[in-house]
Design a protein around this motif. Structure first.
Motif, PDB file in Angstrom:
ATOM      1  N   GLY A 178       0.796  -1.222   0.000  1.00  0.00           N
ATOM      2  CA  GLY A 178       0.000   0.000   0.000  1.00  0.00           C
ATOM      3  C   GLY A 178       0.824   1.264   0.000  1.00  0.00           C
TER       4      GLY A 178
ATOM      5  N   VAL B 250      -7.663  -4.673   2.630  1.00  0.00           N
ATOM      6  CA  VAL B 250      -6.211  -4.842   2.534  1.00  0.00           C
ATOM      7  C   VAL B 250      -5.845  -6.244   2.044  1.00  0.00           C
TER       8      VAL B 250
ATOM      9  N   GLU C 192      -3.595  -6.987  -1.299  1.00  0.00           N
ATOM     10  CA  GLU C 192      -2.339  -7.739  -1.205  1.00  0.00           C
ATOM     11  C   GLU C 192      -2.382  -9.008  -2.055  1.00  0.00           C
TER      12      GLU C 192
ATOM     13  N   HIS D 141      -3.532   1.264   0.966  1.00  0.00           N
ATOM     14  CA  HIS D 141      -3.931   0.231   0.006  1.00  0.00           C
ATOM     15  C   HIS D 141      -5.156   0.659  -0.807  1.00  0.00           C
TER      16      HIS D 141
END
Length: 268
Positions: free
Chosen positions: A15, A149, A153, A187
């Protein structure tokens, strides 16, 4: 006088690269050292004492790399760890909360501001307090978004899963009638298309990254820390606590460019 030492910045994972992009754009003469703590991502569900410990370990590493300034490229650590560790280190540092709040207040047309962030950031109340400190008349609405998040990811931005998650979390904020939304996690700009589709053009999105780098540049100028154009060659180094290949893959996906060298550093 020119200072060629690098700027340090860190996040729980990829992020913070949204903050790096703003450094490259607004301070192209500066070298950087980036640390992605992807062994401990996500930060949102973690306890404050854990986050402070992570921040101290990372700051110690960044200082050992000779950084002249540290940017907390993570809203969760900006809200929880920065006020604590700032007293323990001499290197100047800045977080995302205050610059993001000032920008949101500037662009808000109706004084109804939403904040979407990790659980830890929302629980800390940092954004809410900072907004009210600037203008007590503001109506502020916080929303934790724990699924976002991990989706970013995992490279799931732009998917039905990410659209569905953003829609779910934004619904209470839409019902509250917000006119401005702070993306309170680095993010989340990777999900900008989802936010814009769900909220429509009438709601302004605020990414604190740009405002933070502009504030950092001003402070570094006052402190005599800027590297003059045409000085030492610029170098960007990347370190992670977890899998370097996962970080490189995510960075390539989101930035559209290759990060050729990422080193793993075991802090614990």
């Amino acid at each position: 006088m020119s200072d060629p030492r690098p700027i340090g910045l860190f996040d729980s994972g990829v992020g913070g690269l949204t903050v790096s992009r703003q450094i490259f754009r607004l301070m192209p003469g500066e070298s950087t050292v980036y640390f992605g703590d992807n062994a401990h991502v996500p930060y949102g569900p973690r306890k404050p004492e854990e986050l402070i410990g992570f921040a101290e370990d990372i700051l110690t590493f960044l200082v050992s790399c000779g950084v002249k300034y540290v940017i907390f490229a993570c809203n969760t650590n900006s809200s929880i760890s920065l006020p604590v560790v700032r007293k323990r280190y001499t290197v100047p540092m800045i977080g995302l909360i205050e610059p993001g709040v000032r920008q949101a207040v500037r662009v808000s047309t109706g004084g109804r501001i939403g904040v979407i962030a990790t659980e830890a950031t929302i629980k800390s109340g940092a954004y809410q307090r900072a907004l009210k400190a600037l203008n007590p008349e503001l109506a502020v609405f916080g929303q934790a978004a724990p699924r976002l998040v991990p989706l970013v990811e995992a490279g799931q931005a732009g998917t039905w899963e990410s659209f569905e998650a953003v829609s779910e979390y934004v619904q209470p904020l839409k019902q509250a009638g917000i006119d401005t939304l702070i993306l309170g996690c680095t993010h989340y700009p990777f999900l900008e298309a989802e936010f814009r589709e769900v909220l429509g053009p009438e709601v302004k999105l605020v990414d604190p990254a740009e405002a933070t780098i502009m504030a950092a540049r001003e402070e570094m100028y006052r402190l005599g820390l800027l590297n003059n154009p045409g000085g030492d060659p610029v170098q960007h180094r990347y370190f992670v606590s977890g899998d370097p290949r996962a970080f490189q893959k995510a960075a390539r996906y989101f930035l559209g460019e290759e990060i050729p060298s990422v080193q793993q550093v075991k802090l614990d």
